[in-house]
Motif scaffolding. Structure first.
Motif, PDB file in Angstrom:
ATOM      1  N   VAL A  60       0.864  -1.175   0.000  1.00  0.00           N
ATOM      2  CA  VAL A  60       0.000   0.000   0.000  1.00  0.00           C
ATOM      3  C   VAL A  60       0.898   1.222   0.000  1.00  0.00           C
ATOM      4  CG1 VAL A  60      -1.814   1.237   1.197  1.00  0.00           C
ATOM      5  CG2 VAL A  60      -1.813  -1.242   1.165  1.00  0.00           C
ATOM      6  N   ILE A 120       3.044  -1.513   7.022  1.00  0.00           N
ATOM      7  CA  ILE A 120       2.908  -0.159   7.529  1.00  0.00           C
ATOM      8  C   ILE A 120       4.189   0.649   7.361  1.00  0.00           C
ATOM      9  CG2 ILE A 120       0.987  -0.292   9.137  1.00  0.00           C
ATOM     10  CD1 ILE A 120       2.905  -1.191  11.259  1.00  0.00           C
ATOM     11  N   LEU A 123       4.012   2.055   4.024  1.00  0.00           N
ATOM     12  CA  LEU A 123       3.042   3.153   4.023  1.00  0.00           C
ATOM     13  C   LEU A 123       3.689   4.434   4.541  1.00  0.00           C
ATOM     14  CD1 LEU A 123      -0.191   3.278   3.643  1.00  0.00           C
ATOM     15  CD2 LEU A 123      -0.235   3.417   6.108  1.00  0.00           C
ATOM     16  N   LEU A 256      -5.711   7.187  -1.938  1.00  0.00           N
ATOM     17  CA  LEU A 256      -5.892   6.040  -1.035  1.00  0.00           C
ATOM     18  C   LEU A 256      -7.369   5.836  -0.741  1.00  0.00           C
ATOM     19  CD1 LEU A 256      -4.346   3.982   0.828  1.00  0.00           C
ATOM     20  CD2 LEU A 256      -4.762   5.623   2.657  1.00  0.00           C
ATOM     21  N   VAL A 260      -9.444   2.479  -1.522  1.00  0.00           N
ATOM     22  CA  VAL A 260      -9.999   1.691  -0.418  1.00  0.00           C
ATOM     23  C   VAL A 260     -11.518   1.619  -0.519  1.00  0.00           C
ATOM     24  CG1 VAL A 260     -10.322   1.645   2.075  1.00  0.00           C
ATOM     25  CG2 VAL A 260      -8.065   2.045   1.126  1.00  0.00           C
ATOM     26  N   VAL A 305     -13.765   1.210   5.830  1.00  0.00           N
ATOM     27  CA  VAL A 305     -12.659   0.501   6.479  1.00  0.00           C
ATOM     28  C   VAL A 305     -13.177  -0.337   7.643  1.00  0.00           C
ATOM     29  CG1 VAL A 305     -10.516   0.780   7.755  1.00  0.00           C
ATOM     30  CG2 VAL A 305     -10.963   2.218   5.792  1.00  0.00           C
ATOM     31  N   PRO A 309     -13.395  -4.047   4.726  1.00  0.00           N
ATOM     32  CA  PRO A 309     -12.042  -3.631   4.354  1.00  0.00           C
ATOM     33  C   PRO A 309     -11.709  -3.874   2.887  1.00  0.00           C
ATOM     34  CG  PRO A 309     -12.028  -4.933   6.360  1.00  0.00           C
ATOM     35  CD  PRO A 309     -13.408  -5.035   5.791  1.00  0.00           C
ATOM     36  N   PRO A 336      -5.701  -7.851   1.019  1.00  0.00           N
ATOM     37  CA  PRO A 336      -4.449  -7.333   1.566  1.00  0.00           C
ATOM     38  C   PRO A 336      -4.679  -6.314   2.679  1.00  0.00           C
ATOM     39  CG  PRO A 336      -4.850  -6.512  -0.638  1.00  0.00           C
ATOM     40  CD  PRO A 336      -5.883  -7.550  -0.384  1.00  0.00           C
ATOM     41  N   ALA A 337      -5.845  -5.636   2.653  1.00  0.00           N
ATOM     42  CA  ALA A 337      -6.052  -4.590   3.649  1.00  0.00           C
ATOM     43  C   ALA A 337      -6.189  -5.177   5.048  1.00  0.00           C
ATOM     44  CB  ALA A 337      -7.288  -3.777   3.298  1.00  0.00           C
ATOM     45  N   GLU A 338      -6.360  -6.496   5.140  1.00  0.00           N
ATOM     46  CA  GLU A 338      -6.561  -7.064   6.470  1.00  0.00           C
ATOM     47  C   GLU A 338      -5.331  -7.752   7.016  1.00  0.00           C
ATOM     48  OE1 GLU A 338     -11.087  -8.142   7.494  1.00  0.00           O
ATOM     49  OE2 GLU A 338      -9.940  -9.593   6.371  1.00  0.00           O
ATOM     50  N   THR A 339      -4.365  -8.013   6.152  1.00  0.00           N
ATOM     51  CA  THR A 339      -3.187  -8.699   6.652  1.00  0.00           C
ATOM     52  C   THR A 339      -2.382  -7.758   7.520  1.00  0.00           C
ATOM     53  OG1 THR A 339      -1.995  -8.043   4.702  1.00  0.00           O
ATOM     54  CG2 THR A 339      -2.990 -10.200   4.665  1.00  0.00           C
ATOM     55  N   GLY A 340      -1.708  -8.280   8.483  1.00  0.00           N
ATOM     56  CA  GLY A 340      -0.973  -7.361   9.353  1.00  0.00           C
ATOM     57  C   GLY A 340       0.283  -7.992   9.887  1.00  0.00           C
TER      58      GLY A 340
END
Lengths: 340, 292
Positions: A60, A120, A123, A256, A260, A305, A309, A336-340
């Motif tokens: 991202v 992150i 980002l 963004l 999103v 969000v 997500p 991908p927005a949920e992977t961390g």
């Protein structure tokens, strides 16, 4: 989104100016064509570059509007007729390829800088880079004409029609968007695209198979830079010029938001999100308050969000899945927005 | 020589302000792995709420107006931070990217609502008489007193954070949480409560930075973005989640900015980012950061 649905959407967009002309008075139909659909397409192209990176690479990046801006600035600096003329003198036929080259190279550079970071961290670094470029453009007079930016980038005359004619601009934007969208869908099925998705899921395993992970990542950023550059050339002509405000924090975050809202899970999300964004931006006045567009779009963004997500496209996909009995062994869509 | 000393001092005073703001950002990141993109918005919340209290008192010539504004600003930002963590971020712990996106959404809404409430006119606190004026210093001659106060505040924050993290039970839990959250929870510590406290503290530091920063330079639109960006660069350079790293990063960024301004004004920004890129190329985890 299936190929049939994509073709249906394309057919609708090709016919849109004529269809709008049937239901709206001529001046309103023209406004919708140029200022809502056309604008949604050109910003959608910039958002497509982010959606491509996020969906297939898991990156991202907040630097995509910056890359678009680098193409826009390169065009404005080089092309004839821009005010003030920094270098000037080049026809559009030469300045546009140069601008795309600049954005691609800048994309490779961003990829190289961020190559060892993920998630992150990526980002944060891309945001810092984006704001660095914007502040540099704002403070530098020699090349970027500082705060005022460069005006009067009106585009070439094609087939005897000025580029900013609403219909010509709309169809050029649509052709570019469709070509890039198809290009992304093609690219992710090539060996390069498959390796990229492998890196997204497990970089160590891909490296163990003998692929150069860093090189693939940098190349993906180069591709995204080219896509963003196409968007940047068109947005600059749409805005008749470019200024630091159009590549600042707000503009980067807007891209963004677009991606999103539409959904970081399928390239179509970029255009869905862009259309929603353009409609909200235009009609914020009648919905809430003319000056409070940011609150409105911020709340929509937050809602997406928090609730879904993977955006509108993901939401539609899940609603579609509810209607059909689920097939055994079906893999959930990449989110991908949920992977961390 | 005097010029060089002035530039050096200016860099250090700027670094002091950056440290106060970025240490809160770094603290939150260290424990929760949350990139708080609303940190700039918390800076604004602290500064504007404090200003709303400060202005009527200042108009009545109350000597304590500014001294009251500082805790008010910290409390306002701290409470906003606690609300952010408690309502939105707490239940999505571990989904780092989603948390970052949520804080971006919050920062957009908060900044816009503050603009609606307070308008776009730049505002500035007036430092109390004791901290106003100039102080004679060797080499540079006379130097604005408030800038020296900035350095004192940053030193106070730094020592306070060191004491908190190294010498108190909360600090013990925070340091353990940085290493292994799950194990800390298994030891019977209420991790969500510790997270709330740390988020509140980090946000209060943003609020403190807001009041100090808005005394040194006017508070206006776009300031939130500037301090968010600075916090990002400082922790990227210094190392994420490390307080000494944040101090090193703040000094380097502050000096780079001021030296750049003095030597080549229209290219000054490049120096800051060249610093960041150079650090990333050599040590991706930051100068004092531990590799993830």
């Amino acid at each position: 989104m299936s190929a049939r649905l994509s073709l249906l959407a394309l057919a609708l967009l090709v016919l849109a100016p004529a269809l709008l002309g049937l239901v709206l008075p001529p001046n309103q139909a023209q406004f919708w064509t140029a200022n809502i659909l056309g604008r949604a397409l050109v910003y959608g192209i910039v958002a497509l570059s982010l959606t491509f990176l996020a969906t297939y690479g898991g990156f991202v990046s907040l630097a995509q509007m910056t890359l678009a801006g680098i193409a826009g600035y390169a065009l404005a600096i080089l092309v004839e007729g821009a005010v003030p003329g920094i270098v000037g003198g080049l026809p559009y036929a030469a300045a546009v390829p140069a601008a795309l080259l600049a954005a691609t190279l800048a994309g490779l550079l961003v990829g190289a800088i961020a190559v060892r970071t993920r998630d992150i961290y990526l980002l944060m670094i891309t945001l810092a880079l984006a704001m660095g470029v914007a502040r540099f453009a704002e403070s530098n007079i020699d090349w970027f004409n500082g705060y005022e930016g460069i005006r009067n980038v009106v585009g070439p005359v094609l087939f005897g029609v000025p580029f900013r004619d609403p219909h010509l601009f709309y169809y050029v934007a649509l052709a570019a968007a469709a070509a890039l969208y198809a290009g992304v869908l093609y690219l992710v099925r090539t060996p390069f695209g498959l390796v990229l998705q492998g890196i997204r899921d497990n970089p160590r395993r891909v490296a163990a198979l003998g692929y150069d992970v860093s090189l693939h990542r940098i190349a993906a950023f180069g591709v995204a830079g080219f896509i963003a550059g196409c968007g940047g050339v068109l947005t600059t002509i749409y805005n008749i010029g470019i200024s630091p405000g159009s590549i600042g924090l707000g503009a980067s975050v807007n891209i963004l938001i677009i991606s999103v809202i539409g959904g970081l899970g399928h390239p179509a999300g970029a255009f869905v999100g862009s259309l929603i964004f353009a409609v909200f931006d235009t009609f914020a006045a009648s919905l809430y308050d003319r000056d409070r567009f940011n609150t409105l779009i911020g709340l929509v963004f937050l809602g997406i969000v928090l609730a879904s997500p993977d955006g509108i496209v993901g939401l539609a996909r899940r609603l579609g899945g509810l209607r059909r009995p689920s097939r055994a062994g079906e893999q959930p869509a990449p989110r991908p927005a949920e992977t961390g | 020589m005097a010029l060089a000393a002035t530039v050096l001092l200016n860099g250090l005073t700027l670094a002091a302000l950056y440290f106060v703001v970025a240490s809160g950002f770094s603290l939150i990141f260290g424990l929760m792995r949350t990139v708080n993109m609303a940190h700039g918005a918390l800076y604004l919340v602290g500064a504007y709420v404090a200003y709303a209290v400060f202005e009527p008192l200042y108009d009545r010539d109350a000597w304590y107006a500014w001294y009251l504004a500082v805790p008010v600003g910290m409390a306002a930002a701290g409470l906003a931070g606690i609300a952010l963590q408690g309502v939105l971020l707490g239940w999505m712990q571990g989904q780092e990217l989603r948390q970052a996106l949520v804080t971006i959404g919050v920062s957009i809404v908060v900044a816009d609502q503050l603009l609606a409430q307070f308008g776009g006119t730049p505002r500035q606190f007036f430092a109390p008489d004791a901290l106003f004026g100039t102080t004679p210093l060797p080499l540079v001659g006379r130097y604005p007193t408030f800038r020296l106060v900035q350095i004192a505040v940053a030193l106070g924050v730094g020592i306070g954070l060191w004491w908190l993290l190294a010498r108190t039970k909360l600090g013990l839990m925070v340091r353990a949480g940085v290493d292994d959250r799950a194990m800390l929870a298994a030891c019977g510590v209420n991790v969500p409560l510790v997270s709330l406290a740390v988020f509140g503290l980090g946000a209060a530091l943003a609020g403190l930075g807001g009041v100090i920063g808005a005394t040194a330079q006017p508070l206006a639109q776009g300031v939130d973005g500037r301090f968010l960006l600075t916090s990002l660069v400082v922790v990227i350079v210094g190392g994420m989640g490390s307080v000494p790293g944040t101090a090193v990063g703040a000094v380097l960024v502050g000096l780079a900015e001021q030296v750049g301004q003095a030597l080549f004004p229209t290219y000054a920004v490049i120096l800051t980012f060249a610093l960041m890129v150079a650090v990333l190329a050599v040590r991706p985890q930051g100068l004092l950061g531990r590799s993830a």
